[in-house]
Design a protein around this motif. Structure first.
Motif, PDB file in Angstrom:
ATOM      1  N   GLN A  62       5.975  -5.754  -8.240  1.00 27.98           N
ATOM      2  CA  GLN A  62       5.153  -5.374  -9.384  1.00 27.98           C
ATOM      3  C   GLN A  62       3.816  -6.117  -9.401  1.00 27.98           C
ATOM      4  O   GLN A  62       2.819  -5.578  -9.851  1.00 27.98           O
ATOM      5  N   THR A  63       3.824  -7.349  -8.941  1.00 23.80           N
ATOM      6  CA  THR A  63       2.605  -8.153  -8.934  1.00 23.80           C
ATOM      7  C   THR A  63       2.259  -8.523  -7.498  1.00 23.80           C
ATOM      8  O   THR A  63       3.037  -8.294  -6.575  1.00 23.80           O
ATOM      9  N   HIS A  94       2.792   0.095  -4.620  1.00 25.55           N
ATOM     10  CA  HIS A  94       1.894   0.052  -5.770  1.00 25.55           C
ATOM     11  C   HIS A  94       0.462   0.274  -5.295  1.00 25.55           C
ATOM     12  O   HIS A  94      -0.195  -0.636  -4.780  1.00 25.55           O
ATOM     13  N   PHE A  95      -0.009   1.498  -5.486  1.00 23.54           N
ATOM     14  CA  PHE A  95      -1.311   1.916  -4.992  1.00 23.54           C
ATOM     15  C   PHE A  95      -2.441   1.013  -5.494  1.00 23.54           C
ATOM     16  O   PHE A  95      -3.416   0.782  -4.785  1.00 23.54           O
ATOM     17  N   GLU A  96      -2.302   0.489  -6.703  1.00 26.67           N
ATOM     18  CA  GLU A  96      -3.356  -0.357  -7.267  1.00 26.67           C
ATOM     19  C   GLU A  96      -3.537  -1.655  -6.482  1.00 26.67           C
ATOM     20  O   GLU A  96      -4.541  -2.351  -6.644  1.00 26.67           O
ATOM     21  N   GLN A  97      -2.612  -1.982  -5.596  1.00 26.56           N
ATOM     22  CA  GLN A  97      -2.716  -3.187  -4.776  1.00 26.56           C
ATOM     23  C   GLN A  97      -3.324  -2.897  -3.399  1.00 26.56           C
ATOM     24  O   GLN A  97      -3.490  -3.810  -2.585  1.00 26.56           O
ATOM     25  N   ASN A  99      -6.399  -2.157  -2.271  1.00 23.79           N
ATOM     26  CA  ASN A  99      -7.640  -2.824  -1.862  1.00 23.79           C
ATOM     27  C   ASN A  99      -7.405  -4.264  -1.422  1.00 23.79           C
ATOM     28  O   ASN A  99      -7.980  -4.719  -0.424  1.00 23.79           O
ATOM     29  N   ARG A 100      -6.577  -4.979  -2.144  1.00 23.61           N
ATOM     30  CA  ARG A 100      -6.303  -6.360  -1.745  1.00 23.61           C
ATOM     31  C   ARG A 100      -5.511  -6.387  -0.439  1.00 23.61           C
ATOM     32  O   ARG A 100      -5.742  -7.226   0.420  1.00 23.61           O
ATOM     33  N   ALA A 119      -1.365   3.827   2.263  1.00 29.26           N
ATOM     34  CA  ALA A 119      -0.805   4.066   0.939  1.00 29.26           C
ATOM     35  C   ALA A 119       0.542   4.768   0.959  1.00 29.26           C
ATOM     36  O   ALA A 119       1.270   4.719  -0.029  1.00 29.26           O
TER      37      ALA A 119
END
Length: 131
Positions: A62-63, A94-97, A99-100, A119
């Motif tokens: 999740q993180t 988790h697609f939002e991760q 870029n990192r 992705a």
């Protein structure tokens, strides 16, 4: 008699031989620098044991570690001889991760490693099988 200790890892890690690559699936609730250090040690040991041509790491946390921790982690992973010459694909649920994670890819490729962060699992499998 020595006492028995039960150590519950903060993640689940499984391995599966696939045609042409080793799949490592790792998941857990929270991420910190020590957690990926631990599961990457386990992945490294499995790579050393099985000697696959390619590795696909499929992660579901999740993180995510901070940018500085990511730099530290990837720098440490680049020291492992097991990853030299190994094609590594990485997928995060988790697609939002993304870029990192792409930053981690850039750090590793700048140090001569062949890796790709994507992705979707299907994209990673195709990249591993077509290269």
């Amino acid at each position: 008699m020595a006492p028995k200790f039960s150590f519950n890892l903060p993640y689940t890690l499984t391995f599966e031989n696939k045609p042409g690559y080793l799949l490592a699936k790792v998941s857990g609730e929270a991420d910190s620098l020590e957690i990926p250090r631990q599961f990457w040690k386990e992945i490294t040991a499995e790579v050393d044991k099985r000697k696959p041509m390619s590795l696909l790491v499929w992660e579901d946390f999740q993180t995510m570690v901070s940018t500085q921790e990511l730099f530290t982690l990837v720098s440490e992973l680049c020291e492992y001889k097991q990853f030299q010459g190994l094609r590594v694909a990485f997928v995060d649920e988790h697609f939002e991760q993304l870029n990192r994670n792409k930053l981690g890819e850039m750090i590793a490729t700048n140090r001569g490693f062949t890796c790709w962060v994507c992705a979707r699992l299907e994209e990673a499998e195709q990249w591993l099988q077509n290269s």
